[in-house]
Design a protein around this motif. Structure first.
Motif, short mmCIF file in Angstrom:
data_model
loop_
_atom_site.label_atom_id
_atom_site.label_comp_id
_atom_site.label_asym_id
_atom_site.label_seq_id
_atom_site.Cartn_x
_atom_site.Cartn_y
_atom_site.Cartn_z
N ALA A 114 0.83 -1.21 0.00
CA ALA A 114 0.00 0.00 0.00
C ALA A 114 0.86 1.26 0.00
CB ALA A 114 -0.93 -0.01 1.21
N LEU A 115 1.87 1.29 0.86
CA LEU A 115 2.69 2.49 0.97
C LEU A 115 3.62 2.67 -0.22
CD1 LEU A 115 3.58 2.32 4.78
CD2 LEU A 115 1.93 3.82 3.67
N SER A 116 4.01 1.57 -0.84
CA SER A 116 4.86 1.66 -2.04
C SER A 116 4.12 2.26 -3.22
CB SER A 116 5.40 0.28 -2.41
OG SER A 116 6.22 -0.25 -1.39
N GLY A 117 2.80 2.21 -3.17
CA GLY A 117 1.99 2.73 -4.26
C GLY A 117 2.10 4.23 -4.44
N CYS B 131 11.96 -3.84 9.59
CA CYS B 131 12.80 -2.77 9.04
C CYS B 131 13.33 -3.13 7.66
CB CYS B 131 13.95 -2.48 10.00
SG CYS B 131 13.41 -1.82 11.60
N HIS B 132 13.62 -4.39 7.43
CA HIS B 132 14.03 -4.84 6.09
C HIS B 132 12.89 -4.68 5.09
CE1 HIS B 132 16.01 -7.35 3.02
NE2 HIS B 132 14.83 -7.90 2.85
N ALA B 133 11.70 -5.06 5.50
CA ALA B 133 10.54 -4.99 4.59
C ALA B 133 10.25 -3.57 4.15
CB ALA B 133 9.32 -5.61 5.27
N PHE B 134 10.46 -2.60 5.05
CA PHE B 134 10.14 -1.21 4.75
C PHE B 134 11.35 -0.39 4.31
CE2 PHE B 134 6.53 -2.42 7.41
CZ PHE B 134 5.47 -1.83 6.72
N ARG B 135 12.44 -1.06 3.98
CA ARG B 135 13.68 -0.36 3.66
C ARG B 135 13.56 0.55 2.45
NH1 ARG B 135 13.65 -5.26 1.53
NH2 ARG B 135 14.72 -5.75 -0.43
N ASN B 136 12.68 0.22 1.51
CA ASN B 136 12.50 1.05 0.31
C ASN B 136 11.25 1.93 0.39
OD1 ASN B 136 14.80 -0.03 -0.98
ND2 ASN B 136 13.62 -1.83 -1.61
N VAL B 137 10.54 1.85 1.51
CA VAL B 137 9.29 2.59 1.68
C VAL B 137 9.54 3.95 2.31
CG1 VAL B 137 7.03 2.59 2.82
CG2 VAL B 137 7.92 0.48 1.81
N ALA B 138 10.52 4.02 3.23
CA ALA B 138 10.80 5.27 3.93
C ALA B 138 12.29 5.38 4.21
CB ALA B 138 10.03 5.34 5.24
N ASN B 139 12.80 6.59 4.25
CA ASN B 139 14.23 6.80 4.49
C ASN B 139 14.63 6.49 5.92
OD1 ASN B 139 14.65 7.70 1.83
ND2 ASN B 139 14.06 9.80 2.38
#
Length: 234
Positions: A13-16, A37-45
Motif C-alpha cells: 500500500a505504501l509503495s503505491g 525494518c528490512h521490509a520497509f527499507r524502500n518505503v521510507a528513508n
C-alpha cells in the motif's frame, strides 16, 4: 494481533505512492525488528520503531511534532529521546512505564541484512537446535518468542563477542537507541548490555503457525534462514 502479519499488505500500500516517505513512525508493538525494518527499507528513508510492547498511551505527539517534521536525523533522534523522557517521567511519578525506541536508517538495512545473513549461514549448525531462552526477550508480557535482541543473538553465536564488522554495520543502521532500563512493572526491564535497538525472530518449534508464515516472507531467504536445517519439523 501480531502486527508483523500485516507487513506485506502495508508495504504494498505504501509503495503505491511512488517514492519513499521521509519517515515512518510505528506507534505499535513489536515493529522494531529486523524483519520489519528490512521490509520497509524502500518505503521510507527512516523508521522510528519499538522492539517491544508500546504502552497503550503510545507516543507523546504533543511533545515532538516540531522535531518530527524537521526532516533531519537530529530531529528524529530528538523524537526518540522525547519518547523515553516521557516514560521516564511517568516512572518517576509512580506510574507504569516501560519501552524501547530506535531510529533506523533504511538505506543501510540491506547491508544490515547481508551482515546478518553471513552470521546465520556461518552458524547454521548451532541454529539448527538453538535455545533462545537466555537472550534478551522483547515479548515481555505474554508474547514469548516474538523477538530477541539481534545483537545479543549474534554475540551469543560468536562466543559472547560481537564481531567488529557486524558492530560497525549496526552503528550505521541504528542511528539512535534507548530504553526504559528500569521499568514498571519490573518484568519490562531491559538489559542495556544486550540491547542493540532492534529485535529478530528466531524460529522455534513452539510456534509452528508463525514458522509457516515466516517462510512466506522475502526475509526468510534474504537473511539466510532457508540455509538452516532445523533439527525439528520446520
Amino acid at each position: 494481533t501480531d502486527n508483523t502479519m500485516l507487513i506485506p499488505d502495508m508495504v504494498e500500500a505504501l509503495s503505491g505512492v511512488g517514492k519513499p516517505f521521509e519517515f515512518l513512525l510505528f506507534d505499535a508493538c513489536y515493529m522494531g525488528t529486523a524483519e520489519v525494518c528490512h521490509a520497509f527499507r524502500n518505503v521510507a528513508n527512516y523508521q522510528i520503531v519499538s522492539a517491544m510492547e508500546v504502552p497503550a498511551v503510545g507516543f507523546p505527539y504533543e511533545d515532538f511534532m516540531q522535531d518530527l517534521y524537521q526532516g533531519t536525523t537530529a530531529g528524529y533522534k530528538q523524537v526518540c529521546q522525547t519518547y523515553i523522557n516521557y516514560y521516564q517521567s511517568l516512572y518517576q511519578s509512580g506510574d507504569y512505564a516501560w519501552g524501547t525506541v530506535a531510529l533506523v536508517d533504511s538505506k543501510e538495512m540491506q547491508n544490515m541484512t547481508n551482515a546478518l545473513k553471513q552470521e546465520i549461514v556461518e552458524h547454521k549448525d548451532i541454529l539448527a537446535d538453538y535455545n533462545t531462552n537466555h537472550l534478551e526477550e522483547f515479548g515481555k508480557n505474554n508474547g514469548p518468542y516474538i523477538a530477541v535482541d539481534m545483537g545479543h543473538l549474534v554475540k551469543d553465536l560468536n562466543g559472547g563477542t560481537l564481531p567488529a564488522s557486524f558492530s560497525a554495520q549496526l552503528d550505521k543502521t541504528i542511528l539512535y537507541k534507548d530504553a526504559i532500563y528500569k521499568a514498571r512493572p519490573s518484568y519490562f526491564n531491559i538489559d542495556a548490555s544486550n540491547y542493540c535497538g532492534i529485535g529478530i525472530y528466531v524460529p522455534v518449534k513452539e510456534r509452528p503457525k508463525w514458522n509457516a508464515y515466516f517462510k512466506t516472507l522475502d526475509w526468510y531467504t534474504a537473511a539466510g534462514w532457508n540455509e538452516v536445517d532445523f533439527s525439528w519439523n520446520f
